[in-house]
Design an enzyme around this catalytic site. Structure first.
Site, PDB file in Angstrom:
ATOM      1  N   TYR A 167     -21.851 -27.077 -82.165  1.00 44.00           N
ATOM      2  CA  TYR A 167     -23.362 -27.856 -82.656  1.00 44.00           C
ATOM      3  C   TYR A 167     -24.261 -29.075 -82.709  1.00 44.00           C
ATOM      4  CZ  TYR A 167     -21.842 -23.509 -86.085  1.00 44.00           C
ATOM      5  OH  TYR A 167     -21.268 -22.537 -86.308  1.00 44.00           O
ATOM      6  N   LYS A 211       4.089 -36.798-105.048  1.00 52.50           N
ATOM      7  CA  LYS A 211       2.760 -36.047-105.582  1.00 52.50           C
ATOM      8  C   LYS A 211       1.420 -35.713-104.480  1.00 52.50           C
ATOM      9  CE  LYS A 211      -0.508 -41.016-104.660  1.00 52.50           C
ATOM     10  NZ  LYS A 211      -0.545 -41.674-105.710  1.00 52.50           N
TER      11      LYS A 211
END
Length: 355
Positions: free
Chosen positions: A250, A38
């Site tokens: 940042y 999956k």
């Protein structure tokens, strides 16, 4: 893609995935071992993974959703291909046309899937999908409802198998045995990756490992019995020298405490490299760790290579691989190896190896 244009390369070892399946098969003598593919084969490419497992001898596969099954049906044409999420109304014809096996987890699904092969899902503690105690009591009192089905397996899903001494494991095993006694005889499926390592009491007619196939450790706190499957290498785009007191990235969450060399690499959270690794993660250069400093941004991540003068623009850093497993990265990010793998982005140049 030309080598000089590649900013990041994800190498996927299909041979190691097949080897991991064989390791798990040998640890589960009570019955076959499926391949759970999956989430696009846990982010590594379901079609390629399923083909490798099929070549190794795997004949049982599980996916989460119908579209995932349709995408790989041609790759495993003679195998059982089961869909875990249940039978959505209106999809019955697709299951029949493509020879797919639904995992039924409600009375409504059972009633709509008449006279066909299915897996019956019973809830023994997860409280997500599967027949609950009320529905099981109704079913036990009306066994004719199941006579209209061919029940290939009765399955349940373990809650905490990676924690061997968690009492819920024993409780679920007992609940599962009690539920099976209520229902007509049918083969069983219980163990997931870690469940296989709980011992023979958790053996069944079919095990359903997922993450262990892809190198995630099914025995946390113990040596990993599985082979490494992935190597993610990212290109250094720039290296700059900064003085003491200079911040990086940042919000300036990291500041140089010494004259430092900072390498900027072609990797960011747009590639599934978790922002939570900011100033916590690492990479490896020539097998030696280099710390991640500052924020992980969308496309770029910075590393302190002050102690590694050989690092220059164009060099490669290992972000996942033999020195940094998915579990290692997960521990720094505050998540698990499953999320590390399934988050891997589509901008990487992917290379599949068979040996």
């Amino acid at each position: 893609m030309p080598a000089e244009a590649t900013q990041a390369t994800l190498e996927i070892d299909l041979g190691a995935i097949a080897a991991n399946w064989r390791i798990l098969r040998d640890r589960h003598p009570s019955g076959p071992v499926a391949g759970v593919v999956k989430a696009d084969g846990y982010g590594l490419g379901a079609a390629r993974v399923a083909a490798a497992l099929h070549e190794a001898g795997c004949r049982h596969f599980f996916v989460a959703y119908l579209n995932e099954a349709l995408a790989i049906r041609d790759v495993v044409p003679d195998a059982m291909l089961a869909v875990l999420s249940g039978l959505i109304p209106g999809t019955e014809d697709a299951y029949v046309t493509h020879g797919l096996t639904p995992v039924l987890g409600s009375l409504d699904e059972i009633d709509r899937w008449r006279g066909r092969q299915a897996i019956l899902h019973v809830d023994t503690g997860m409280s997500r999908l599967g027949l609950d105690a009320r529905e099981l009591a109704i079913l036990a009192g009306d066994p004719g409802r199941l006579n209209r089905l061919t029940v290939r397996y009765v399955m349940s899903h373990l809650v905490s198998s990676e924690v061997p001494d968690d009492p819920i494991n024993r409780l679920q095993r007992e609940r599962f045995a009690a539920v099976r006694a209520m229902l007509p005889p049918a083969p069983s499926s219980l163990a997931n990756s870690s469940g296989i390592f709980l011992g023979p009491d958790f053996g069944s007619d079919l095990a359903r490992p997922g993450a262990a196939l892809y190198g995630v450790n099914p025995t946390p706190g113990q040596p990993n019995p599985m082979r490494n499957v992935v190597r993610l290498s990212v290109r250094v785009l720039a290296v700059r020298d900064i003085p003491v007191g200079t911040s990086v990235g940042y919000n300036g969450i990291w500041t140089a405490a010494r004259p430092s060399r900072i390498a900027t690499a072609a990797l960011g959270y747009a590639d599934g490299f978790h922002r939570s690794l900011s100033s916590r993660g690492s990479a490896c250069f020539d097998g030696t760790p280099v710390p991640l400093v500052g924020r992980v941004s969308m496309d770029l991540t910075t590393f302190d290579v002050t102690d590694h003068p050989a690092v220059q623009p164009g060099c490669w850093l290992e972000v996942l691989g033999p020195h940094l497993s998915p579990d290692d990265v997960a521990a720094a990010a505050g998540t698990n190896g499953y999320e590390v793998l399934t988050s891997l982005g589509r901008r990487f140049h992917r290379v599949y190896r068979t040996a």
